[in-house]
Scaffold this active site. Structure first.
Site, short mmCIF file in Angstrom:
data_model
loop_
_atom_site.label_atom_id
_atom_site.label_comp_id
_atom_site.label_asym_id
_atom_site.label_seq_id
_atom_site.Cartn_x
_atom_site.Cartn_y
_atom_site.Cartn_z
N TYR A 71 76.63 1.34 -12.37
CA TYR A 71 75.63 2.09 -12.48
C TYR A 71 74.10 1.24 -12.62
CZ TYR A 71 79.13 5.66 -13.08
OH TYR A 71 80.05 6.60 -13.25
N ILE A 95 84.17 9.37 -11.94
CA ILE A 95 84.17 8.95 -10.45
C ILE A 95 85.36 7.94 -10.59
CG2 ILE A 95 82.52 7.05 -11.01
CD1 ILE A 95 81.54 7.38 -7.95
N VAL A 136 88.28 5.31 -8.30
CA VAL A 136 88.75 4.86 -7.08
C VAL A 136 90.01 4.09 -7.22
CG1 VAL A 136 88.15 3.04 -5.40
CG2 VAL A 136 86.40 4.11 -6.04
N GLY A 173 83.23 3.48 -4.45
CA GLY A 173 82.41 4.26 -5.47
C GLY A 173 81.07 4.35 -5.04
N SER A 174 80.43 3.62 -4.31
CA SER A 174 78.91 3.75 -3.92
C SER A 174 78.80 4.91 -2.94
CB SER A 174 78.43 2.52 -3.43
OG SER A 174 78.26 1.39 -4.23
N GLY A 223 83.09 -0.72 -1.80
CA GLY A 223 81.87 0.14 -1.56
C GLY A 223 82.45 1.65 -1.64
N TYR A 227 93.79 3.49 -17.24
CA TYR A 227 92.81 2.55 -17.16
C TYR A 227 92.19 2.72 -18.52
CZ TYR A 227 88.66 -0.21 -15.93
OH TYR A 227 87.71 -1.16 -15.98
N GLU A 228 91.83 3.63 -18.99
CA GLU A 228 90.97 3.79 -20.31
C GLU A 228 91.82 3.89 -21.59
OE1 GLU A 228 88.33 7.48 -19.76
OE2 GLU A 228 87.24 6.07 -18.33
N ASN A 269 83.68 -0.66 -20.43
CA ASN A 269 83.86 -0.64 -19.27
C ASN A 269 82.63 -1.21 -18.27
OD1 ASN A 269 84.59 -0.22 -16.65
ND2 ASN A 269 85.15 1.91 -16.90
#
Length: 154
Positions: free
Chosen positions: A135, A89, A91, A101-102, A99, A26-27, A128
């Site tokens: 955040y 983090i 997912v 990630g939360s 939800g 992804y990055e 991102n």
């Protein structure tokens, strides 16, 4: 969907590594991941653990599957004392926007409070936007005046 968050254990490492590789893709850095299952087992579960993690699981077809992680380690601030650094983090894509990630972030916040950490720190790539927006929901302070520095040892 029944999602459960728990502390990670050694047997989770293969799944954790897969999520790390998904994040690297992804990055746009898929070739940068050089850790192995063995090195992560040693570094996370040896006599002096270098990291800890939470996992988010969902049950699919009677099998529990890890769909997210929050990997962190302890830091020390000469001004504040004990701190926590959230390294990643993640997912898995199929379960984003549900939800997860939360849930992982909240578990880590609870851990920070329980151990008396003075702050939680992390980095986010400037492009991102989904992560930045995530955040911001927590009223995170973005530290524009600090520059990231790195030395790489091969």
């Amino acid at each position: 969907m029944n999602i459960h968050v728990r502390k990670g254990v050694k047997q989770d490492i293969p799944h954790v590594l897969e999520l790390i590789k998904e994040l690297a893709l992804y990055e746009k850095e898929p070739n940068e991941v050089i850790v192995t299952i063995e090195s992560m087992e040693r570094d996370g579960f040896g006599s002096n653990p270098l990291f800890y993690f939470y996992v988010a699981e969902v049950e699919e077809y009677g099998v529990r599957k890890i769909i997210g992680i929050a990997l962190y380690f302890m830091r020390y601030s000469t001004w504040k004392g004990k701190c926590v650094f959230l390294d990643d983090i993640v997912v898995t894509e199929k379960f984003r926007k549900n939800g997860v990630g939360s849930m992982l972030f909240d578990a880590l916040l609870e851990e920070c409070r329980a151990i008396g950490a003075k702050r939680l720190e992390w980095q986010v790539l400037d492009w991102n936007q989904p992560a930045i927006n995530f955040y911001k929901k927590y009223q995170a302070k973005f530290m524009d005046e600090w520059l990231n520095c790195r030395l790489v040892f091969d």
